[in-house]
Structures are given as C-alpha cells and as structure tokens.
Design an enzyme around this catalytic site. Structure first.
Site, PDB file in Angstrom:
ATOM      1  CB  VAL A 152      64.042 -16.114  64.882  1.00  0.00           C
ATOM      2  CG1 VAL A 152      63.996 -14.734  65.517  1.00  0.00           C
ATOM      3  CG2 VAL A 152      64.697 -17.118  65.820  1.00  0.00           C
ATOM      4  CE  LYS A 153      55.377 -13.789  61.418  1.00  0.00           C
ATOM      5  NZ  LYS A 153      53.985 -14.010  61.836  1.00  0.00           N
ATOM      6  CB  ILE A 154      63.202 -10.856  61.945  1.00  0.00           C
ATOM      7  CG1 ILE A 154      63.877 -11.719  63.010  1.00  0.00           C
ATOM      8  CG2 ILE A 154      63.901  -9.514  61.792  1.00  0.00           C
ATOM      9  CD1 ILE A 154      65.295 -12.048  62.740  1.00  0.00           C
TER      10      ILE A 154
END
Ligand code: E4P
Length: 218
Positions: free
Chosen positions: A86-88
């Site tokens: 998950v890219k945040i």
C-alpha cells in the site's frame, strides 16, 4: 539492490520480467492515468494483471488523503494479492496510516519523500519502503543522490528496517550511483534498466568475434 520498474504498462512490465532481473513494480495515479486506467473496477483489474506478471512487490497508491480513507482503500488493495504494497503519501494522516498498516502486518511504501526528516518519520511509523524522488530533486537543482546518502546514514545509525527505495530514477547513472550508496531498491523506467547493458566496446567486440568466426568458417 532490488530492481523495480516504475510503470503501469503491462507490456513493459512483462519485458522487464522476461529479462529476469525484475524484483517488483511501482505505480502511481499518474502512471495509471497514462495507461488510460480509470474507475475502481478497471483499477483493481489492472493491479491484478500486474500481480499476475511479476513475482515481487507491487506498490498500489491510495487516492485518499485522510486517515479513514487511506485505511479503507489500503485494506481493499491489500486484499487483492499478497504482492500488493500500500503506497501512502507523506502527509500527517499518511504517517498515522503507515503505523496502522505496520501494526497489522500490511506492507507499505511511503511516497513523495523529499527530505531526510520525512524519511526518518516514515521509518519510525514502520514503513516497509520509503521512496525518495531523486529525479524530481535533481530537476530543481537539488542533490537527489545526496538525499539517498543521508537517509542511508540515518537508517544505519539506528538499524531501521525500512528499505530505501530510490524513486524517480531517470537514467543508468542514477541506478549505478544508488547501488554505490547502498539504496536497497531502485525504481525506474525500462529504458534506464536496459541502458545498463549498453557499451560501444561490447558491440564492436561482438561484431569482430562474429566476423572472425565467419572468416575462419568460410
Ligand atoms: C515512485 O514510486 C514514483 O512512481 C516515481 O518514481 C516518480 O517518478 P517521476 O518523477 O519520473 O514521475
């Protein structure tokens, strides 16, 4: 150093995978838009298609900028495939989301990192990867590789396990210098990866070997 390809283009991802040196993929909303991917159903199908091609981690970026939205989106993305990271983005709620996902054992990539302080914060929140954008720093006459060096020192000082993912890589020298500095991962376009194999003396040498072989066997 792990090699990730920075694209949502399935043909390029397959080409890099077939080369046998690919360790993962990074995408972002701009890269998805460039491939004409829009709408939740299509986005999900595209991430699944990427996961079917590659063996390593696949970064999928959330669009939300608030904690609740990031958690909702990130959990849905993480359920798609165990390869999904998950890219945040590095914003205040993003730091909280990094900690939330870290506590749940979900892998994260903290994106849009432009300073050592941001990288330190992401590591303390338990990010799996931190993505400093070296090309975009170079674009504004700031030392992108210098940032990688600074983060390396900080992470080594304290034994942070967060991996330094050098992003916004533009050319083969970026890749070579990232490897010299000790970045854990680099993500760049297929053109930069393929440029590593090129040398004029290799081409000249091969042409001579083949010519000599042909002469001897004529
Ligand atoms: C990082 O994960 C980003 O997708 C990317 O590397 C940005 O690169 P750019 O500066 O070439 O857009």
């Amino acid at each position: 150093m792990k090699f990730f390809i920075d694209t949502a283009n399935l043909a390029q991802i397959k080409e890099a995978q077939d080369l046998g040196v690919l360790d993962g993929v990074t995408t972002n909303p701009s890269l998805m838009a460039k491939e004409g991917i829009s709408g939740d159903t299509n986005v999900i199908a595209h991430y699944k298609a990427i996961c079917d091609i590659v063996e390593g981690d696949v970064s999928a970026e959330v669009i939300s900028t608030d904690f609740k939205g990031m958690v909702r989106e990130g959990e849905a993305l993480a359920e798609l495939d165990e390869k999904i990271v998950v890219k945040i983005p590095m914003v205040k709620d993003g730091v909280k989301a990094l900690k939330y996902f870290s506590d749940k054992g979900i892998k994260t990539n903290c994106t849009l990192i432009f300073s050592a302080g941001q990288a330190l914060l992401a590591a303390k929140a338990g990010a799996t990867y931190v993505s400093p954008f070296i090309g975009r720093l170079d674009d504004i006459s700031t030392d992108g590789l210098g940032l990688i060096e600074n983060i390396r020192v900080i992470y080594d000082n304290y034994g942070f396990e967060t991996e330094i993912l050098a992003a916004s890589v533009r050319h083969p020298m970026h890749i070579i210098e990232c490897a010299q500095i000790g970045a854990d991962v680099m993500t760049g376009p297929l053109s930069a990866i393929e440029a590593l194999l090129k040398h004029p003396l290799t081409d000249i040498g091969l042409a001579k070997f083949l010519a000599d072989h042909a002469k001897a066997n004529s």
